[in-house]
Design a protein around this motif. Structure first.
Motif, PDB file in Angstrom:
ATOM      1  N   PHE A 144       0.813  -1.211   0.000  1.00 45.63           N
ATOM      2  CA  PHE A 144       0.000   0.000   0.000  1.00 45.63           C
ATOM      3  C   PHE A 144       0.852   1.269   0.000  1.00 45.63           C
ATOM      4  O   PHE A 144       0.503   2.275  -0.615  1.00 45.63           O
ATOM      5  CB  PHE A 144      -0.927  -0.010   1.223  1.00 45.63           C
ATOM      6  CG  PHE A 144      -1.563   1.314   1.530  1.00 45.63           C
ATOM      7  CD1 PHE A 144      -2.600   1.793   0.761  1.00 45.63           C
ATOM      8  CD2 PHE A 144      -1.102   2.089   2.587  1.00 45.63           C
ATOM      9  CE1 PHE A 144      -3.179   3.032   1.035  1.00 45.63           C
ATOM     10  CE2 PHE A 144      -1.683   3.317   2.873  1.00 45.63           C
ATOM     11  CZ  PHE A 144      -2.716   3.776   2.089  1.00 45.63           C
ATOM     12  N   PHE A 145       1.994   1.224   0.676  1.00 44.14           N
ATOM     13  CA  PHE A 145       2.785   2.447   0.869  1.00 44.14           C
ATOM     14  C   PHE A 145       3.640   2.821  -0.338  1.00 44.14           C
ATOM     15  O   PHE A 145       4.138   3.945  -0.411  1.00 44.14           O
ATOM     16  CB  PHE A 145       3.679   2.297   2.101  1.00 44.14           C
ATOM     17  CG  PHE A 145       2.914   2.198   3.393  1.00 44.14           C
ATOM     18  CD1 PHE A 145       2.250   3.293   3.898  1.00 44.14           C
ATOM     19  CD2 PHE A 145       2.856   1.005   4.090  1.00 44.14           C
ATOM     20  CE1 PHE A 145       1.532   3.211   5.084  1.00 44.14           C
ATOM     21  CE2 PHE A 145       2.149   0.908   5.279  1.00 44.14           C
ATOM     22  CZ  PHE A 145       1.479   2.016   5.768  1.00 44.14           C
ATOM     23  N   ALA A 146       3.831   1.909  -1.290  1.00 43.18           N
ATOM     24  CA  ALA A 146       4.801   2.145  -2.364  1.00 43.18           C
ATOM     25  C   ALA A 146       4.487   3.408  -3.168  1.00 43.18           C
ATOM     26  O   ALA A 146       5.358   4.263  -3.377  1.00 43.18           O
ATOM     27  CB  ALA A 146       4.867   0.931  -3.280  1.00 43.18           C
ATOM     28  N   LYS A 147       3.253   3.551  -3.625  1.00 37.59           N
ATOM     29  CA  LYS A 147       2.915   4.703  -4.468  1.00 37.59           C
ATOM     30  C   LYS A 147       2.851   5.993  -3.658  1.00 37.59           C
ATOM     31  O   LYS A 147       3.144   7.078  -4.183  1.00 37.59           O
ATOM     32  CB  LYS A 147       1.585   4.464  -5.187  1.00 37.59           C
ATOM     33  CG  LYS A 147       1.680   3.435  -6.301  1.00 37.59           C
ATOM     34  CD  LYS A 147       0.373   3.311  -7.054  1.00 37.59           C
ATOM     35  CE  LYS A 147       0.482   2.290  -8.180  1.00 37.59           C
ATOM     36  NZ  LYS A 147      -0.800   2.135  -8.927  1.00 37.59           N
ATOM     37  N   ILE A 148       2.472   5.895  -2.400  1.00 42.00           N
ATOM     38  CA  ILE A 148       2.471   7.086  -1.544  1.00 42.00           C
ATOM     39  C   ILE A 148       3.893   7.616  -1.392  1.00 42.00           C
ATOM     40  O   ILE A 148       4.156   8.809  -1.560  1.00 42.00           O
ATOM     41  CB  ILE A 148       1.862   6.771  -0.165  1.00 42.00           C
ATOM     42  CG1 ILE A 148       0.379   6.437  -0.300  1.00 42.00           C
ATOM     43  CG2 ILE A 148       2.044   7.953   0.795  1.00 42.00           C
ATOM     44  CD1 ILE A 148      -0.287   6.054   0.993  1.00 42.00           C
ATOM     45  N   LEU A 149       4.830   6.721  -1.122  1.00 43.69           N
ATOM     46  CA  LEU A 149       6.226   7.124  -0.977  1.00 43.69           C
ATOM     47  C   LEU A 149       6.788   7.645  -2.295  1.00 43.69           C
ATOM     48  O   LEU A 149       7.603   8.576  -2.311  1.00 43.69           O
ATOM     49  CB  LEU A 149       7.058   5.954  -0.463  1.00 43.69           C
ATOM     50  CG  LEU A 149       6.729   5.506   0.966  1.00 43.69           C
ATOM     51  CD1 LEU A 149       7.467   4.214   1.305  1.00 43.69           C
ATOM     52  CD2 LEU A 149       7.076   6.589   1.978  1.00 43.69           C
ATOM     53  N   ASP A 150       6.350   7.061  -3.410  1.00 46.68           N
ATOM     54  CA  ASP A 150       6.786   7.546  -4.715  1.00 46.68           C
ATOM     55  C   ASP A 150       6.324   8.992  -4.932  1.00 46.68           C
ATOM     56  O   ASP A 150       7.100   9.846  -5.379  1.00 46.68           O
ATOM     57  CB  ASP A 150       6.236   6.644  -5.820  1.00 46.68           C
ATOM     58  CG  ASP A 150       6.630   7.130  -7.211  1.00 46.68           C
ATOM     59  OD1 ASP A 150       7.825   7.086  -7.535  1.00 46.68           O
ATOM     60  OD2 ASP A 150       5.741   7.564  -7.964  1.00 46.68           O
ATOM     61  N   GLY A 151       5.056   9.267  -4.602  1.00 40.51           N
ATOM     62  CA  GLY A 151       4.548  10.631  -4.735  1.00 40.51           C
ATOM     63  C   GLY A 151       5.292  11.607  -3.839  1.00 40.51           C
ATOM     64  O   GLY A 151       5.632  12.721  -4.253  1.00 40.51           O
ATOM     65  N   MET A 152       5.567  11.187  -2.614  1.00 39.56           N
ATOM     66  CA  MET A 152       6.342  12.035  -1.693  1.00 39.56           C
ATOM     67  C   MET A 152       7.721  12.318  -2.265  1.00 39.56           C
ATOM     68  O   MET A 152       8.195  13.467  -2.276  1.00 39.56           O
ATOM     69  CB  MET A 152       6.513  11.334  -0.343  1.00 39.56           C
ATOM     70  CG  MET A 152       5.323  11.339   0.553  1.00 39.56           C
ATOM     71  SD  MET A 152       5.746  10.489   2.096  1.00 39.56           S
ATOM     72  CE  MET A 152       4.096  10.371   2.816  1.00 39.56           C
TER      73      MET A 152
END
Length: 335
Positions: free
Chosen positions: A79-87
């Motif tokens: 779940f966190f992969a795309k959030i961290l990518d956006g950050m």
């Protein structure tokens, strides 16, 4: 070209853009305070000259580390992969590096947070674990801290998050609209803020529908256990639809029932939450509530950057959920 670009100076950019060197500096460090026409002229000159800002020197002058830390409760969760990518993309554009740490490793949440509460380690923290004790976030000279995805009740920290309550309501309304009147819920840990918000929304929408709650913790193992509990019920007492508060639990629930010889959605409808990348490719493809994860990550980074620069930020930034209709939900079978 690379050798040439290393010799380009701020004055060269200023001369090409027709502005002062101090204006170029403002555009590169605080673009929001510069008129749009000037900003465009400067950035065009930056592109034409190949100028590269020396972020290390800039950070040294300003007493900054040039790094932001994201504290995540479980790095193994996709779940966190795309959030961290956006950050990471948003922070890189502003000259910051993103460091990621897992709050569940080592000595636990308190120690994980304490390691980064020194401004010499990081210029700001994006906290994504709602179970970090509030007492861990106190003390003098703390770097700016915001919460993203999860939050801590009672903490006066800016929040960037999905409207989880609306997401829970949306999932329940979808199942009710298909005709289901006995619905199972696979939740998260009872004290988790995501669980509470999603359950509140689902319960508000359920009206007089019957709800059966299965224990969960957002993991694959919890989805499997919920499926086994569902199978153990007499056939007439099984919910005709199940709302899992994470896609991992939903996928494990479906897989366990499939191995038992049952079919989704013929025997039971299933809807998840998050829309991780996997779920649109499995068979049957999972109906779920999407979190726009890269958008959420970008917004969180932007809010923290504003805090680092000393700007006022909104106490709450909400991102809207999206219902993704796929193959795991259908009207209940006729009885």
């Amino acid at each position: 070209m690379d050798k040439l670009s290393t010799r380009v100076k701020l004055a060269d950019v200023a001369r090409m853009a027709g502005v002062s060197a101090s204006t170029v500096s403002r555009v590169l460090s605080q673009p929001e305070v510069v008129a749009e026409a000037t900003r465009i002229a400067v950035m065009d000159a930056v592109a034409a000259t190949g100028y590269r800002m020396n972020h290390a020197a800039s950070n040294l002058r300003r007493g900054r580390t040039g790094s932001v830390v994201a504290l995540v409760p479980n790095l193994g969760n996709p779940f966190f992969a795309k959030i961290l990518d956006g950050m990471g993309r948003e922070l890189a554009a502003a000259g910051y590096g993103l460091l990621v740490a897992d709050t569940l490793e080592g000595q636990g949440r308190d120690a994980a947070v304490a390691r980064f509460l020194d401004p010499s380690r990081a210029d700001g923290i994006i906290l994504m674990d709602g179970l970090v004790p509030l007492a861990s976030l106190t003390g003098p000279d703390l770097p700016p801290v915001i919460t993203a995805c999860e939050w801590i009740e009672g903490a006066a920290l800016p929040r960037v998050m999905l409207d989880n309550r609306d997401g829970g309501r949306m999932a329940m309304q979808h199942l009710l609209g298909l005709g289901h009147r006995h619905i199972g819920v696979i939740g998260g840990p009872a004290a988790n803020v995501l669980h509470i918000a999603r359950l509140t929304g689902a319960t508000e929408a359920a009206g007089d529908a019957r709800l059966t709650v299965f224990a969960g913790d957002f993991s694959l193992q919890a989805g499997q256990a919920a499926a086994q509990a569902w199978l153990a019920l007499p056939a007439t007492q099984r919910p005709s639809a199940v709302f899992a508060f994470s896609d991992e639990m939903a996928c494990a629930f479906v897989a366990t029932l499939t191995r038992a010889g049952l079919s989704v959605p013929r025997d039971v409808s299933v809807i998840g939450f998050d829309d991780i990348e996997l779920v649109s490719h499995i068979a049957p493809a999972l109906t779920t509530i999407r979190q726009p994860k890269r958008d959420l990550g970008r917004l969180a980074a932007r809010v923290l950057l504003n805090r680092i620069e000393g700007h006022e930020v909104a106490p709450l930034t909400l991102v809207s959920p999206i219902l993704m209709l796929r193959e795991t939900t259908a009207p209940p079978a006729a009885t």
